[in-house]
Write an enzyme that holds these catalytic residues in place. Sequence first.
Site, short mmCIF file in Angstrom:
data_model
loop_
_atom_site.label_atom_id
_atom_site.label_comp_id
_atom_site.label_asym_id
_atom_site.label_seq_id
_atom_site.Cartn_x
_atom_site.Cartn_y
_atom_site.Cartn_z
CG MET A 17 6.52 2.77 4.49
SD MET A 17 6.77 1.54 5.78
CE MET A 17 7.22 2.54 7.18
CD GLU A 18 9.18 5.62 0.20
OE1 GLU A 18 8.28 5.40 -0.62
OE2 GLU A 18 8.95 6.01 1.36
CG HIS A 62 0.63 6.52 -2.08
ND1 HIS A 62 0.30 6.36 -0.75
CD2 HIS A 62 -0.52 6.68 -2.75
CE1 HIS A 62 -1.01 6.43 -0.64
NE2 HIS A 62 -1.54 6.61 -1.83
CG LEU A 80 -1.96 -1.19 1.16
CD1 LEU A 80 -2.82 -1.19 2.42
CD2 LEU A 80 -2.81 -1.18 -0.09
CG ASP A 89 24.13 -12.11 -0.82
OD1 ASP A 89 24.04 -13.36 -0.80
OD2 ASP A 89 24.46 -11.47 -1.83
#
Length: 155
Positions: free
Chosen positions: A110-111, A76, A74, A125
């Site tokens: 969120m970024e 954007h 959700l 990794d």
Amino acid sequence: MKLTHLSDAGEVWMVDISAKEPTVRQASASAIVKCQSATIDTIRAGAARKGDVLAVIRLAGIQATKLAPQIIPLAHPIAIHGAQVDIELGEDEIRLRAHVKTADRTGIEMEALTAVTCAALTAIDMIKGIDRAAYIANAQVDRKTGGRSGTFERN
């Protein structure tokens, strides 16, 4: 308190932000990769078999900022106007901090979180061949400015 991603009927929806004015927004997030001190020594010496661990971690975090809406259902899609990933090597940990900036209609938290978590995954990794016990800890938003809700700063 009402969750914005739920409609009045309790259904999931993407919030309509079209009427909001763009404003400058910034967020910082951090994460830690815990590992053996010998792993840190290998990174410092530039002796990791996969190459320049710090450069790959930094690039992964920056790239991840642009992918947040593809992996968070959700979120954007917003313009990323600046992204930086800082790395600090401790005795037995890699400390990551992302700073992300936009001038858009919705937040950038969120970024920033996506940046540090992807950078942390990339660190795992890059070092898993020499440190199978390495793990990610404490991914969090540390600071956010701009937008209707104003400033948030973690104590």
